[in-house]
Motif scaffolding. Structure first.
Motif, PDB file in Angstrom:
ATOM      1  N   ARG A   9      14.829  19.448  15.221  1.00 42.06           N
ATOM      2  CA  ARG A   9      14.157  18.274  15.796  1.00 42.06           C
ATOM      3  C   ARG A   9      15.170  17.235  16.278  1.00 42.06           C
ATOM      4  N   LEU A  10      16.475  17.571  16.204  1.00 44.61           N
ATOM      5  CA  LEU A  10      17.525  16.631  16.586  1.00 44.61           C
ATOM      6  C   LEU A  10      18.293  17.145  17.799  1.00 44.61           C
ATOM      7  N   THR A  11      19.105  16.258  18.367  1.00 42.33           N
ATOM      8  CA  THR A  11      20.021  16.631  19.444  1.00 42.33           C
ATOM      9  C   THR A  11      21.453  16.487  18.947  1.00 42.33           C
ATOM     10  N   ILE A  12      22.369  17.111  19.668  1.00 41.01           N
ATOM     11  CA  ILE A  12      23.785  16.987  19.334  1.00 41.01           C
ATOM     12  C   ILE A  12      24.229  15.532  19.396  1.00 41.01           C
ATOM     13  N   THR A  13      23.728  14.798  20.373  1.00 40.66           N
ATOM     14  CA  THR A  13      24.106  13.385  20.507  1.00 40.66           C
ATOM     15  C   THR A  13      23.666  12.585  19.287  1.00 40.66           C
ATOM     16  N   GLN A  14      22.483  12.873  18.750  1.00 43.26           N
ATOM     17  CA  GLN A  14      22.010  12.153  17.566  1.00 43.26           C
ATOM     18  C   GLN A  14      22.885  12.448  16.353  1.00 43.26           C
ATOM     19  N   LEU A  15      23.447  13.653  16.283  1.00 48.00           N
ATOM     20  CA  LEU A  15      24.316  14.002  15.163  1.00 48.00           C
ATOM     21  C   LEU A  15      25.708  13.383  15.293  1.00 48.00           C
ATOM     22  N   THR A  16      26.126  13.101  16.528  1.00 51.04           N
ATOM     23  CA  THR A  16      27.500  12.661  16.784  1.00 51.04           C
ATOM     24  C   THR A  16      27.696  11.191  16.442  1.00 51.04           C
TER      25      THR A  16
END
Length: 743
Positions: free
Chosen positions: A231-238
């Protein structure tokens, strides 16, 4: 052959070609005992024709270019012809039992294996039937009813054979498909196990950054469950500080400029803390033509922690946690550079505890260490966040106060530190009252370099300690005798141009790969009439301060340009002559016009003229520097950034400067063979320059080990005493003439 037999038996069983099935096929084709008898009757008469039938069969196959490629040599053709003759012999022999069926299956498999498609197989049968028709008419034409019955019987057997051949093809294709499906399942299972059990995190990412699939290690690194991650994006994790760089790299992946990239960055763990990772991202198109990314992530948090610990250990005092001498000098250099740009003061304070030896002797070294730690805390507690307190060693501390407007600001801080030091301290049941002596030097009054300021502050500290202690003293020597020396030197410097006392010496610059001298750096020397030569470090700073550097610099540039032409006319190979521009010269409004005029008047070739500007001077006004550089570049003049690494360049500006080379300052080259920090800096500068397609010139190379390090790390050129000290122009000419003669 055994392989064919085994396959035929297996195929017959899998296709259920038992006696009942064969009988059923014969019955449907209306193949009767009468038909069999007719074929047996004609069998002997047909044997003489078999060779012609077989040859015609394969000759017909070879009329197609595609089929000729399947039958590459005569040996293969002869083997197939013999096999076909055996088949034709059995066609009219009258034995259509299980052995006959297996033989037909073997023939079909051979043709399938060589790649003979059914369309060609059927076409060749048509050819055979036509020839058989003609042959039977030749033998039985006088008895038409028998001819028709015999041909009909042969046609039934051939149809039986064709059915078996087509079944063979279909079965072989199905078997291949099953094998391919099994291999695909095996690879999928291997991939699944590899993906799930990998020691690194792996994620499949959609073109918009959504996570499509992650493995267990990726989930462990981030702290999220697989369902949460999808449910997440790579940008949200970064980490927010790393996102802009990520977006730039992803854009380059999308455009095709990069096939993949690797970098170190940070993810935000589910619990909120940063996790350092090394990520490798690759781009691909899926079956639907959509852009996807494969991301491989390695958790490098422990390595980063170890690196940070090592850096801290290398730059901080183990006892107090304050910066050590190495970090102090770096901070002081930064403060000086800032003060130079902002026209402010820097104060350097040398703080030494009074009678500290008494504490060590009476209470022991452990107690002394406790005092040192407390004193460090008190000094640091009375400074601004932008100031630096460092431990020099023993009971000595150094304080750097930057961005001061007045000398009195340093007095205020010194009073606060002395007041904090004298506060009572209970140690091993004893109350002690520490005091200290402080020496203060000021930039630029007492020195322009870190070492000069530290030495001046140290001298002033000893003067303070020589009294009663618990006080501070400013360094004052430069305001007495040194001031008079400075005035006399300035007067002599002004007369030096008039008396033609300046000289240019030239230091060779060597191509590291070939060992060839490719250029020289013009270096100013002052030889007063009737006196000893004055070191450049003694008069160039004064020339800068007084503005005399401008006319002196003009003389240097004109002389170097004229010398370049003289060497060219003497028949020497082209040599690039490098000339240093001072800060004041670079700030001149007419610099470009000056260079153009001197090039024109002296006949200097601008392609072999290089102007060197220090990194600090360039960054004082980078926007103006871009405009000047572009005009000089359009003129054909080479441009170099001198003393690179000692200033604070903006990479965004550095990319905009149309420069040709970077020169690594001698302070970094001096210790590259045994100082890991200097070695790392030099390696990084070389890598940075080459990534921007710039040459790298190392200054101050003094021994073979330094040269070997530079060669191994791809440095382009070097200069230093290992090759030659700066020498007069005549010595350069002689050196080049000897080199040419030796060649």
């Amino acid at each position: 052959m055994r392989d064919l037999d085994q396959w035929a038996d297996m195929a017959a069983a899998e296709m259920k070609l038992d006696a009942k099935e064969i009988a059923g096929r014969k019955a449907f084709l209306e193949l009767s005992d009468k038909d069999v008898a007719l074929l047996r009757d004609i069998h002997a008469a047909l044997q003489d024709k078999m060779h012609g039938f077989s040859k015609g069969f394969y000759d017909h196959l070879q009329t197609e270019p595609e089929l000729r490629a399947l039958l590459p040599d005569e040996r293969t053709l002869n083997r197939l012809r013999r096999s076909q003759q055996g088949y034709l012999h059995g066609l009219t022999a009258g034995q259509y039992d299980g052995d006959y069926v297996r033989e037909r299956l073997r023939v079909g498999l051979v043709h399938h294996r060589i790649g003979l498609a059914p369309k060609w197989y059927i076409g060749a049968y048509r050819k055979y039937l036509t020839e058989l028709l003609e042959t039977l008419w030749e033998l039985l034409g006088d008895d038409p009813p028998r001819f028709l019955a015999t041909y009909g019987a042969a046609l039934k057997v051939i149809c039986l054979d064709m059915g078996l051949a087509l079944d063979t093809y279909a079965h072989a294709d199905q078997q291949q498909l099953r094998q391919q499906a099994n291999r695909l399942r095996e690879r999928e299972e291997q991939y699944r196990l590899t993906f799930n059990q990998a020691a690194v995190g792996i994620a499949h990412v959609a073109g918009d950054g959504r996570l499509l699939r992650v493995n267990a290690k990726f989930a462990a690194i981030t702290g999220y469950t697989e369902a949460e991650l999808l449910r997440l994006t790579i940008t949200q994790l970064t980490h927010p500080d790393d996102r802009d760089h990520d977006l730039l790299l992803i854009a380059r992946l999308k455009s095709g400029e990069l096939a993949e990239y690797s970098r170190e960055k940070r993810y935000i763990h589910k619990e909120g803390h940063a996790v350092w990772i090394n990520v490798t991202a690759s781009s691909l198109l899926d079956a639907a033509g959509e852009r996807r990314y494969i991301t491989v992530v390695e958790d490098i948090s422990r390595r980063k922690q170890a690196e940070e610990k090592l850096v801290r250990m290398a730059n901080h005092d183990a006892l107090t946690g304050l910066p050590n001498r190495m970090l102090l000098e770096d901070r002081l250099s930064q403060a000086i550079a800032h003060a130079h740009r902002t026209q402010t003061l820097v104060a350097v304070m040398f703080v030494d505890l009074d009678r500290f030896k008494n504490i060590n002797d009476s209470l022991g070294h452990d107690a002394g260490d406790e005092v040192i730690v407390e004193i460090a805390r008190r000094i640091a507690g009375n400074l601004r966040e932008t100031d630096t307190a460092a431990r020099q060693g023993g009971d000595e501390f150094v304080v750097v106060l930057g961005d001061l407007a007045r000398e009195e600001d340093a007095c205020t801080v010194a009073d606060k530190i002395l007041g904090a030091l004298t506060q009572p301290m209970v140690l091993r049941g004893q109350e002690i009252f520490p005091t200290g002596s402080i020496g203060i030097s000021l930039y630029p009054r007492d020195g322009l370099e870190p070492q000069a300021l530290l030495k001046a502050a140290d001298t002033a500290m000893y003067r303070a300690k020589a009294g009663s202690g618990n006080t501070y003293e400013f360094y004052v020597n430069s305001m007495g005798m040194d001031a008079m020396d400075s005035l006399r030197l300035e007067g002599a410097l002004r007369r030096a141009l008039e008396r033609d006392e300046f000289q240019l010496h030239y230091q060779p610059q060597v191509d590291i790969a070939t060992g060839t001298v490719v250029g020289v750096e013009a270096l100013l020397r002052w030889q007063p009439q009737g006196g000893a030569m004055v070191p450049p470090g003694d008069f160039i700073p004064l020339a800068e301060q007084t503005g005399l550097i401008v006319p002196i610099g003009d003389w240097v540039l004109a002389t170097a340009c004229a010398q370049q032409k003289a060497w060219r006319e003497a028949g020497l190979p082209p040599l690039t002559v490098s000339v240093n521009l001072s800060a004041r010269q670079f700030q001149r409004q007419d610099l470009v016009e000056l260079v153009a005029r001197l090039v024109r008047e002296t006949g200097c070739d601008p392609r072999y003229l290089a102007l060197e500007i220090t990194e600090t001077d360039v960054m004082e006004n980078p926007q103006a520097a871009v405009a000047i550089f572009r005009q000089l570049n359009e003129m054909g003049v080479q441009l170099a950034i001198d003393d690179f690494g000692t200033g604070y360049s903006s990479l965004s500006y550095l990319k905009r400067f149309p420069i040709d080379s970077l020169k690594i300052d001698r302070s970094f080259v001096h210790d590259i063979t045994h100082d890991i920090d200097d070695a790392t800096i030099v390696h990084s500068v070389i890598a940075l320059a080459h990534s921007m397609h710039l040459k790298v010139v190392a200054e101050g190379v003094e021994d073979a080990r330094q040269l070997q390090f530079l060669r191994e790390h791809g440095c382009d050129q070097m200069q230093g005493y290992y090759v030659s000290k700066p020498v007069p122009a005549s010595a350069i000419e002689a050196m080049m003439q000897r080199t040419r003669a030796a060649a």
